[in-house]
Design a protein around this motif. Structure first.
Motif, mmCIF file in Angstrom:
data_model
loop_
_atom_site.group_PDB
_atom_site.id
_atom_site.type_symbol
_atom_site.label_atom_id
_atom_site.label_comp_id
_atom_site.label_asym_id
_atom_site.label_seq_id
_atom_site.Cartn_x
_atom_site.Cartn_y
_atom_site.Cartn_z
ATOM 1 N N GLY A 224 0.784 -1.231 0.000
ATOM 2 C CA GLY A 224 0.000 0.000 0.000
ATOM 3 C C GLY A 224 0.811 1.273 0.000
ATOM 4 O O GLY A 224 0.275 2.360 -0.242
ATOM 5 N N TYR A 225 2.121 1.174 0.256
ATOM 6 C CA TYR A 225 2.975 2.357 0.257
ATOM 7 C C TYR A 225 3.153 2.913 -1.157
ATOM 8 O O TYR A 225 2.990 2.203 -2.149
ATOM 9 N N ARG A 226 3.529 4.202 -1.205
ATOM 10 C CA ARG A 226 4.040 4.780 -2.455
ATOM 11 C C ARG A 226 5.552 4.812 -2.318
ATOM 12 O O ARG A 226 6.107 5.472 -1.439
ATOM 13 N N VAL A 227 6.220 4.074 -3.193
ATOM 14 C CA VAL A 227 7.671 3.924 -3.151
ATOM 15 C C VAL A 227 8.259 4.455 -4.452
ATOM 16 O O VAL A 227 7.729 4.180 -5.533
ATOM 17 N N ALA A 294 6.412 10.642 -1.160
ATOM 18 C CA ALA A 294 6.770 9.220 -1.115
ATOM 19 C C ALA A 294 6.934 8.722 0.322
ATOM 20 O O ALA A 294 7.569 9.365 1.156
ATOM 21 N N ASP A 295 6.344 7.550 0.580
ATOM 22 C CA ASP A 295 6.551 6.900 1.879
ATOM 23 C C ASP A 295 7.977 6.378 2.001
ATOM 24 O O ASP A 295 8.566 6.402 3.079
ATOM 25 N N ARG A 296 8.486 5.899 0.874
ATOM 26 C CA ARG A 296 9.842 5.355 0.839
ATOM 27 C C ARG A 296 10.521 5.764 -0.467
ATOM 28 O O ARG A 296 9.894 5.792 -1.519
ATOM 29 N N VAL A 297 11.819 6.072 -0.371
ATOM 30 C CA VAL A 297 12.623 6.388 -1.562
ATOM 31 C C VAL A 297 13.891 5.538 -1.524
ATOM 32 O O VAL A 297 14.584 5.484 -0.496
#
Length: 403
Positions: A224-227, A294-297
């Protein structure tokens, strides 16, 4: 071992292209292996491994053979004669192979093996740099980076578990073993062409070094994250992220090279990864659109590639000091600009396949001391040296953006 003329000529042709025409070893070998359809697996293996061996030990063999670049065809045959002699292979009575002083070759080898830059076959500047940055560990590390890399697979958990993949490969006469501490990895017990297997065609695995497999896990993603994978290339780590996210959420795979993203699309179809959106970086606007979203990069930054010399031995000869200076500036610029995509409370991983602190922890320290890094904190980092792990040299740092 009996040497076959057509195989040895293929080796000489390949070395000429790599040493004298700036060809990349992997591409040259790939082309050579298609040269004769009658060749069996042993023939192809001889050509590939002999080319890589002579490329890897170029400086040592050239010193023993007393030849200098650019290598003439005659000089390439002398390099080959040194390679064969040191392996105890009897040389045939061919006109291309002159008289070979076996005792002198072995004596010269013993003499040069006491000097690291010859023993490990590396340029002076690289030997000095490695010793400066790694200290006493450099001896063991460059020795490990000159060994043949094992073949490691990553089970694609979108389609199969690692245990079931092992069984599927056994059915195709490919034996593998588990690697402790690497939950998705299988190591081949014997080198084989895995790309022709049904398991590969069905997308059940990717070939990916064990160290590289740690990077996606380090990012701590959730379904569900935006990465955003900012330097995605052909997508080895992107596909791993998709599996960890169970195809839920969004992975924006970015790169400045559109042809690499096309390859990623093809690989994603085979892997059954549906949550990947490739985007070519054409200007800074493409990055600005994602600022704070972004939740994660993941920044798998361009680097010297010194951690993967085992599989790219020609990099020792192509790499230049000025390239290192330029790439360090590029790394810092990427970290400074791409980190802006992380939203408050989100996380970023900066990773390289380099073993040099100046490309790794020093870059992170410099970033955290600048304006662009003031809102980040270092959660943890991991330094992987080849002589300690048995796999590629790597670095990864997990940073968190403060809320």
């Amino acid at each position: 071992m009996r040497l076959h003329r057509n195989l040895v000529f293929a080796v000489i042709d390949g070395l000429h292209e790599i040493f004298n025409e700036a060809g990349y070893a992997d591409k040259v070998v790939q082309k050579l292996l298609k040269r004769d359809k009658r060749w069996g697996s042993r023939d192809r293996s001889f050509v590939a491994e002999t080319v890589y061996d002579i490329v890897r030990w170029k400086r040592l063999y050239a010193e023993i053979a007393e030849v200098k670049e650019p290598f003439s065809r005659e000089n390439l045959w002398r390099l080959f004669a040194v390679w064969a002699t040191l392996r105890g292979i009897s040389l045939p009575d061919w006109k291309q192979i002159g008289p070979t002083p076996t005792r002198r070759i072995k004596g010269k080898f013993d003499e040069l093996s006491k000097i690291r830059k010859y023993k490990e076959s590396i340029p002076d500047w690289l030997d000095e740099l490695g010793a400066k940055e790694l200290g006493k560990a450099w001896d063991n590390e460059i020795n490990a980076l000159n060994r043949k890399a094992p073949v490691i697979l990553r089970a694609n958990t979108l389609k199969i578990s690692r245990d079931k993949l092992r069984g599927a490969l056994e059915d195709e006469n490919i034996d593998t073993e588990f690697i402790k501490g690497y939950p998705y990895a299988l190591q081949l017990t014997e080198r084989k062409n895995v790309f022709t297997t049904e398991a590969f065609k069905k997308g059940l695995f990717e070939v990916q070094d064990a160290s590289s497999q740690l990077v996606a896990d380090f990012l701590n993603v959730e379904p569900g994250y935006r990465v955003v994978d900012t330097c995605a290339g052909a997508g080895g780590k992107t596909l791993h992220l998709a599996a960890l996210m169970q195809n839920k959420g969004q992975i924006i795979a970015m790169d400045i090279y559109g042809n690499k993203l096309k390859e990623l699309k093809r690989r994603a179809r085979r892997a059954g990864a549906h949550n990947i959106e490739p985007r070519v970086i054409e200007s800074t606007k493409d990055i600005k659109k994602l600022h704070g979203k972004a939740d994660r990069v993941l920044i798998d930054a361009p680097c010297s590639g010194l951690g993967v010399l085992r599989r790219n031995p020609d990099a020792k000869w192509k790499l230049q000091p000025e390239f290192l200076d330029n790439i360090k500036q590029t790394q810092f610029n990427i970290l400074e600009n791409y980190s802006k995509m992380v939203k408050p409370g989100g996380k970023l991983v900066y990773a390289t396949c380099s073993i040099l602190p100046s490309e790794n922890q020093d870059q992170v320290t410099a970033f955290l001391s600048k304006e662009a890094g003031k809102d980040f904190k270092l959660v943890k980092d991991k330094k992987i040296l080849s002589h300690q792990s048995g796999f590629d040299g790597f670095y990864m740092a997990l940073l968190e953006k403060k809320i």
